[in-house]
Motif scaffolding. Structure first.
Motif, PDB file in Angstrom:
ATOM      1  N   THR A  21       0.896  -1.219   0.001  1.00 17.86           N
ATOM      2  CA  THR A  21       0.064   0.027  -0.159  1.00 17.86           C
ATOM      3  C   THR A  21       0.790   1.225  -0.145  1.00 17.86           C
ATOM      4  O   THR A  21       0.498   2.163  -0.661  1.00 17.86           O
ATOM      5  CB  THR A  21      -0.800   0.010   1.059  1.00 17.86           C
ATOM      6  OG1 THR A  21      -1.878  -1.247   1.288  1.00 17.86           O
ATOM      7  CG2 THR A  21      -2.018   1.196   1.255  1.00 17.86           C
ATOM      8  N   ILE A  22       1.884   1.136   0.601  1.00 14.59           N
ATOM      9  CA  ILE A  22       2.975   2.598   1.082  1.00 14.59           C
ATOM     10  C   ILE A  22       3.881   2.506  -0.391  1.00 14.59           C
ATOM     11  O   ILE A  22       3.946   3.650  -0.930  1.00 14.59           O
ATOM     12  CB  ILE A  22       3.712   2.514   2.009  1.00 14.59           C
ATOM     13  CG1 ILE A  22       2.696   2.130   3.366  1.00 14.59           C
ATOM     14  CG2 ILE A  22       4.644   3.522   2.100  1.00 14.59           C
ATOM     15  CD1 ILE A  22       3.611   1.948   4.526  1.00 14.59           C
ATOM     16  N   VAL A  23       4.147   1.547  -0.822  1.00 12.68           N
ATOM     17  CA  VAL A  23       5.370   1.531  -1.700  1.00 12.68           C
ATOM     18  C   VAL A  23       5.056   0.295  -2.877  1.00 12.68           C
ATOM     19  O   VAL A  23       4.957   0.609  -4.212  1.00 12.68           O
ATOM     20  CB  VAL A  23       6.804   1.278  -1.493  1.00 12.68           C
ATOM     21  CG1 VAL A  23       7.842   1.164  -2.463  1.00 12.68           C
ATOM     22  CG2 VAL A  23       7.151   2.314  -0.219  1.00 12.68           C
ATOM     23  N   GLY A  24       4.901  -0.852  -2.582  1.00 18.15           N
ATOM     24  CA  GLY A  24       5.049  -1.917  -3.452  1.00 18.15           C
ATOM     25  C   GLY A  24       5.983  -2.828  -3.010  1.00 18.15           C
ATOM     26  O   GLY A  24       6.709  -2.616  -1.926  1.00 18.15           O
ATOM     27  N   LEU A 114      14.359   6.569 -12.065  1.00 22.06           N
ATOM     28  CA  LEU A 114      13.283   7.561 -12.534  1.00 22.06           C
ATOM     29  C   LEU A 114      12.547   8.046 -11.511  1.00 22.06           C
ATOM     30  O   LEU A 114      12.298   9.309 -11.425  1.00 22.06           O
ATOM     31  CB  LEU A 114      12.238   6.720 -13.305  1.00 22.06           C
ATOM     32  CG  LEU A 114      12.646   6.278 -14.798  1.00 22.06           C
ATOM     33  CD1 LEU A 114      11.490   5.510 -15.481  1.00 22.06           C
ATOM     34  CD2 LEU A 114      13.395   7.306 -15.635  1.00 22.06           C
ATOM     35  N   VAL A 115      12.408   7.577 -10.295  1.00 22.41           N
ATOM     36  CA  VAL A 115      11.874   7.946  -8.833  1.00 22.41           C
ATOM     37  C   VAL A 115      12.779   8.927  -8.570  1.00 22.41           C
ATOM     38  O   VAL A 115      12.366  10.132  -8.105  1.00 22.41           O
ATOM     39  CB  VAL A 115      11.682   6.882  -7.977  1.00 22.41           C
ATOM     40  CG1 VAL A 115      11.340   7.232  -6.491  1.00 22.41           C
ATOM     41  CG2 VAL A 115      10.455   5.893  -8.542  1.00 22.41           C
ATOM     42  N   ILE A 116      14.152   8.800  -8.335  1.00 24.51           N
ATOM     43  CA  ILE A 116      15.018   9.570  -7.857  1.00 24.51           C
ATOM     44  C   ILE A 116      14.970  10.946  -8.903  1.00 24.51           C
ATOM     45  O   ILE A 116      14.932  11.908  -8.170  1.00 24.51           O
ATOM     46  CB  ILE A 116      16.358   8.979  -7.903  1.00 24.51           C
ATOM     47  CG1 ILE A 116      16.422   7.897  -6.734  1.00 24.51           C
ATOM     48  CG2 ILE A 116      17.418  10.116  -7.510  1.00 24.51           C
ATOM     49  CD1 ILE A 116      17.656   7.055  -6.925  1.00 24.51           C
ATOM     50  N   LEU A 117      14.893  10.669 -10.095  1.00 24.49           N
ATOM     51  CA  LEU A 117      14.856  11.938 -10.759  1.00 24.49           C
ATOM     52  C   LEU A 117      13.646  12.602 -11.288  1.00 24.49           C
ATOM     53  O   LEU A 117      13.583  13.459 -11.898  1.00 24.49           O
ATOM     54  CB  LEU A 117      15.552  11.516 -12.197  1.00 24.49           C
ATOM     55  CG  LEU A 117      17.197  11.069 -12.327  1.00 24.49           C
ATOM     56  CD1 LEU A 117      17.545  10.578 -13.554  1.00 24.49           C
ATOM     57  CD2 LEU A 117      18.137  12.057 -11.569  1.00 24.49           C
ATOM     58  N   SER A 233       5.663  12.590   3.854  1.00 25.50           N
ATOM     59  CA  SER A 233       5.963  13.751   2.742  1.00 25.50           C
ATOM     60  C   SER A 233       6.399  13.208   1.570  1.00 25.50           C
ATOM     61  O   SER A 233       6.878  11.930   1.586  1.00 25.50           O
ATOM     62  CB  SER A 233       7.177  14.800   3.342  1.00 25.50           C
ATOM     63  OG  SER A 233       8.140  13.872   3.496  1.00 25.50           O
ATOM     64  N   PRO A 234       6.103  13.749   0.319  1.00 21.25           N
ATOM     65  CA  PRO A 234       6.635  13.311  -0.936  1.00 21.25           C
ATOM     66  C   PRO A 234       8.189  12.918  -1.033  1.00 21.25           C
ATOM     67  O   PRO A 234       8.605  12.017  -1.483  1.00 21.25           O
ATOM     68  CB  PRO A 234       6.416  14.509  -1.815  1.00 21.25           C
ATOM     69  CG  PRO A 234       5.414  15.348  -1.176  1.00 21.25           C
ATOM     70  CD  PRO A 234       5.386  15.104   0.434  1.00 21.25           C
ATOM     71  N   ARG A 238       9.507   9.180  -1.354  1.00 24.43           N
ATOM     72  CA  ARG A 238      10.282   8.906  -2.622  1.00 24.43           C
ATOM     73  C   ARG A 238      11.525   8.189  -2.039  1.00 24.43           C
ATOM     74  O   ARG A 238      12.007   7.168  -2.719  1.00 24.43           O
ATOM     75  CB  ARG A 238      10.734  10.025  -3.190  1.00 24.43           C
ATOM     76  CG  ARG A 238      11.639   9.985  -4.612  1.00 24.43           C
ATOM     77  CD  ARG A 238      11.590  11.213  -5.235  1.00 24.43           C
ATOM     78  NE  ARG A 238      10.380  11.567  -5.791  1.00 24.43           N
ATOM     79  CZ  ARG A 238       9.515  12.734  -5.451  1.00 24.43           C
ATOM     80  NH1 ARG A 238       9.991  13.444  -4.371  1.00 24.43           N
ATOM     81  NH2 ARG A 238       8.504  13.107  -6.079  1.00 24.43           N
ATOM     82  N   ALA A 239      12.055   8.453  -0.773  1.00 28.56           N
ATOM     83  CA  ALA A 239      13.157   7.828  -0.196  1.00 28.56           C
ATOM     84  C   ALA A 239      12.855   6.245   0.153  1.00 28.56           C
ATOM     85  O   ALA A 239      13.527   5.478   0.033  1.00 28.56           O
ATOM     86  CB  ALA A 239      13.690   8.602   0.950  1.00 28.56           C
ATOM     87  N   LEU A 240      11.670   6.273   0.714  1.00 27.80           N
ATOM     88  CA  LEU A 240      11.268   4.803   1.308  1.00 27.80           C
ATOM     89  C   LEU A 240      11.053   3.887  -0.005  1.00 27.80           C
ATOM     90  O   LEU A 240      11.462   2.693  -0.051  1.00 27.80           O
ATOM     91  CB  LEU A 240       9.821   4.870   1.976  1.00 27.80           C
ATOM     92  CG  LEU A 240       9.458   3.436   2.327  1.00 27.80           C
ATOM     93  CD1 LEU A 240      10.337   2.854   3.312  1.00 27.80           C
ATOM     94  CD2 LEU A 240       7.842   3.680   3.215  1.00 27.80           C
TER      95      LEU A 240
END
Length: 255
Positions: A21-24, A114-117, A233-234, A238-240
């Motif tokens: 649910t949070i990430v995958g 892609l997530v990082i950038l 937070s976004p 993203r870090a997670l």
């Protein structure tokens, strides 16, 4: 299964439902546990897919506030997810179990990049739109539809890190918040898991004990994940994603 194996599968289901649910990548929790109980790989994959359906639905319900105003987007992308999920499920039962093992870590690694950038890419795309006087498409256009459909093929085949690939594609091609995109990701995952599982019911072997334990656990985990994920937070979300995705790559390479 022994009582301890049943408890381990249930706990894995809770963990998978939460992280999905949070990430995958919740499959990377449940799949090894199912293998440890003695289930064959394909039976474990099918049982896992069936068991995670309640978790995906539970997570989507938990994010219902973020889904408001996205009905048209979800209907279009959901159609691609349905076709892709069915295709992936078909491939699982017809291709060798090692068919996707080489490319999966590469796909996940590319998704993480892609997530990082994504913030920089989104800003560059927005600047170009402003210069050209164009407006962003709310559905991401053909590129997003094709990309998510292909990601759903992979999701119907194995599902590990499927959500990370979804988020990376939507983050690049949609001008929206990470939380709203995460809500869409949960719906698409529910569609893929459901259509693949229905296909498996008529064409594959599965273990009902494992299915029920993961189903109950993942449904509980879906609610936990929604409560936790919506508060991130976004930047933290993203870090997670990057942390979980990196762990997924390591585990996939070591299998």
């Amino acid at each position: 299964m022994s009582i301890w194996e049943m408890l381990a599968v249930f706990a894995a289901g809770v963990g998978a439902g939460t992280i999905n649910t949070i990430v995958g990548s919740g499959t990377l929790i449940t799949f090894p546990v199912l293998l440890a109980t003695g289930l064959p790989p394909v039976t474990a994959t099918v049982s896992n897919a069936l068991g995670l359906i309640p978790g995906s639905i539970s997570g989507a319900i938990g994010y219902r506030k973020e889904l408001e105003g996205q009905r048209r987007r979800i209907l279009k992308l959901g159609a691609g997810a349905l076709v892709g999920g069915l295709t992936g499920a078909t491939l699982l039962l017809s291709l060798p179990s090692t068919a996707f093992e080489t490319i999966v870590p590469v796909l996940v690694a590319l998704a993480l990049v892609l997530v990082i950038l994504q913030p920089r890419i989104s800003k560059a795309v927005q600047n170009r739109r402003e210069q050209n006087g164009t407006v962003a498409r709310t559905d991401g256009g053909p590129l997003l539809f094709v990309g998510l459909t292909l990601a759903s093929v992979y999701g119907g085949y194995f599902t590990a890190a499927q959500g990370i690939i979804y988020l990376s594609l939507m983050g690049m091609l949609l001008d929206d918040t990470m939380q709203r995109l995460n809500a869409v990701k949960n719906v698409l995952a529910a569609v893929v898991n459901s259509v693949a599982a229905l296909f498996f019911l008529f064409g594959a072997d599965f273990d009902w004990t494992a299915v029920v334990l993961i189903a109950v656990g993942s449904a509980i985990g879906g609610q936990i994940g929604a409560k936790v994920g919506r508060r991130l937070s976004p930047r933290l979300l993203r870090a997670l994603i990057v942390v979980v995705g990196t762990a997924a790559i390591v585990q996939l390479l070591l299998r």
